[in-house]
Write a protein that holds these residues in place. Sequence first.
Motif, PDB file in Angstrom:
ATOM      1  N   ILE A 211      33.212  45.425  46.451  1.00 30.77           N
ATOM      2  CA  ILE A 211      34.021  45.503  45.229  1.00 30.77           C
ATOM      3  C   ILE A 211      33.508  44.461  44.248  1.00 30.77           C
ATOM      4  O   ILE A 211      33.297  43.289  44.612  1.00 30.77           O
ATOM      5  CB  ILE A 211      35.507  45.233  45.524  1.00 30.77           C
ATOM      6  CG1 ILE A 211      36.146  46.429  46.239  1.00 30.77           C
ATOM      7  CG2 ILE A 211      36.274  44.900  44.250  1.00 30.77           C
ATOM      8  CD1 ILE A 211      36.627  47.539  45.317  1.00 30.77           C
ATOM      9  N   ILE A 212      33.296  44.879  42.994  1.00 25.47           N
ATOM     10  CA  ILE A 212      32.983  43.952  41.909  1.00 25.47           C
ATOM     11  C   ILE A 212      34.290  43.587  41.225  1.00 25.47           C
ATOM     12  O   ILE A 212      35.063  44.472  40.827  1.00 25.47           O
ATOM     13  CB  ILE A 212      32.015  44.581  40.898  1.00 25.47           C
ATOM     14  CG1 ILE A 212      30.710  44.981  41.596  1.00 25.47           C
ATOM     15  CG2 ILE A 212      31.729  43.616  39.748  1.00 25.47           C
ATOM     16  CD1 ILE A 212      29.757  45.745  40.698  1.00 25.47           C
ATOM     17  N   HIS A 213      34.537  42.282  41.110  1.00 29.01           N
ATOM     18  CA  HIS A 213      35.765  41.779  40.495  1.00 29.01           C
ATOM     19  C   HIS A 213      35.488  41.224  39.099  1.00 29.01           C
ATOM     20  O   HIS A 213      34.350  40.873  38.776  1.00 29.01           O
ATOM     21  CB  HIS A 213      36.389  40.692  41.369  1.00 29.01           C
ATOM     22  CG  HIS A 213      36.840  41.177  42.713  1.00 29.01           C
ATOM     23  ND1 HIS A 213      38.089  41.707  42.929  1.00 29.01           N
ATOM     24  CD2 HIS A 213      36.199  41.227  43.906  1.00 29.01           C
ATOM     25  CE1 HIS A 213      38.216  42.051  44.211  1.00 29.01           C
ATOM     26  NE2 HIS A 213      37.074  41.770  44.828  1.00 29.01           N
ATOM     27  N   ASP A 214      36.538  41.111  38.309  1.00 28.38           N
ATOM     28  CA  ASP A 214      36.379  40.647  36.938  1.00 28.38           C
ATOM     29  C   ASP A 214      36.184  39.139  36.833  1.00 28.38           C
ATOM     30  O   ASP A 214      35.892  38.621  35.760  1.00 28.38           O
ATOM     31  CB  ASP A 214      37.575  41.077  36.083  1.00 28.38           C
ATOM     32  CG  ASP A 214      38.886  40.422  36.519  1.00 28.38           C
ATOM     33  OD1 ASP A 214      38.947  39.898  37.655  1.00 28.38           O
ATOM     34  OD2 ASP A 214      39.852  40.450  35.731  1.00 28.38           O
ATOM     35  N   ARG A 215      36.327  38.421  37.944  1.00 25.58           N
ATOM     36  CA  ARG A 215      36.089  36.972  37.928  1.00 25.58           C
ATOM     37  C   ARG A 215      35.654  36.528  39.318  1.00 25.58           C
ATOM     38  O   ARG A 215      35.841  37.234  40.306  1.00 25.58           O
ATOM     39  CB  ARG A 215      37.330  36.206  37.490  1.00 25.58           C
ATOM     40  CG  ARG A 215      38.549  36.373  38.380  1.00 25.58           C
ATOM     41  CD  ARG A 215      39.731  35.586  37.821  1.00 25.58           C
ATOM     42  NE  ARG A 215      40.919  35.700  38.642  1.00 25.58           N
ATOM     43  CZ  ARG A 215      41.826  36.655  38.533  1.00 25.58           C
ATOM     44  NH1 ARG A 215      41.651  37.612  37.621  1.00 25.58           N
ATOM     45  NH2 ARG A 215      42.897  36.682  39.304  1.00 25.58           N
ATOM     46  N   GLN A 216      35.066  35.345  39.356  1.00 22.36           N
ATOM     47  CA  GLN A 216      34.560  34.812  40.615  1.00 22.36           C
ATOM     48  C   GLN A 216      35.660  34.148  41.425  1.00 22.36           C
ATOM     49  O   GLN A 216      36.735  33.857  40.912  1.00 22.36           O
ATOM     50  CB  GLN A 216      33.424  33.821  40.342  1.00 22.36           C
ATOM     51  CG  GLN A 216      32.220  34.478  39.682  1.00 22.36           C
ATOM     52  CD  GLN A 216      31.041  33.548  39.539  1.00 22.36           C
ATOM     53  OE1 GLN A 216      31.165  32.337  39.663  1.00 22.36           O
ATOM     54  NE2 GLN A 216      29.872  34.115  39.274  1.00 22.36           N
ATOM     55  N   GLY A 217      35.374  33.932  42.699  1.00 24.47           N
ATOM     56  CA  GLY A 217      36.350  33.309  43.579  1.00 24.47           C
ATOM     57  C   GLY A 217      36.909  34.311  44.565  1.00 24.47           C
ATOM     58  O   GLY A 217      36.320  35.368  44.819  1.00 24.47           O
TER      59      GLY A 217
END
Length: 236
Positions: A211-217
Motif C-alpha cells: 500500500i502506498i500511503h499519503d505520508r511516511q511513518g
Amino acid sequence: MLAGAAALLTLAYAAGVGVAQEPIRSGHGTQGAHGAHDVPGGHDAPGVRDTHGAPGVRDTPGGHGAPGAPAADPSRTDDVAAMGGSSWMRAAGVFSPPGSFVPSDALTYDTRLVPAGARIEVTRFTGPSGTRVRARLQGLLPGRAYGMHVHTSPCGADPAAAGPHYQHRPSAAADPVNEVWLDFRTDEDGDGGAEALHDWNFREGGARSVIIHDRQGGAGERAACFTVPFGPDGRA
C-alpha cells in the motif's frame, strides 16, 4: 541442468537485489539480514534510506498463464525463480482506478497522488538468511514523500481490502523491524524507490500487497495498492 538453474537464480538475485541502473527495480532498507551487506541508514525510520532517480519502467509483455494466452491484467508482468532454499520474485504493474475498463492489480485510490498510468515494480529475494524487498515507482508527484508498507491481503476496490500491515510477530510492535516499511521520496521526475532488509521470511500466504500511503511513518491515508505474489512460489 542444475548449473543452468543456479545461473538463473544468480541472475535473478542480482537483478532483484543489486543496485541496478536499468528498468524498474529499486531500493530502501531496514535492519540488515544476516549474510547480506547492510544498507546505510537515512532520514526516516532507523536503518531506512530513500533511493532517488529510479530508471524508467520497462514495458514487458505477458504475465502468468499458458504461452500465448493474454494475462488477466495486461499491465502486469511477474517473474519467478527458485532453487533450493532461495527464491526470487518480480512483479510490475501500471496503476489505474478501481473499475477501469482495463483491469489492473495496481489500483490508485487518489489519482492526484498516484496518477493513472504511474508504474510500480516490486522484487523479493528470500534465502536462508532472510528477505530483501525492493520497490521502484515512476510517474508520481515530483519531490514528494510517500509511505509504503507490505499488507496482508490482496488489493480491492475498497482501500481497506488489503488489510493491516504484515507483521513478523503478529500484534507486536508496528515498526520497520517487525513490519516491511518502504517509505520513499520522489525525485524531480516523480520517480522513487525503497528497500527493506529483514533476517526473517514471510509466512506462506501472509503478505499479499503493498500500500502506498499519503505520508511516511506507520500510518496514513491509502493512496494506492499493488497486489504482489510474496509467497515463495510466486503466488500471492
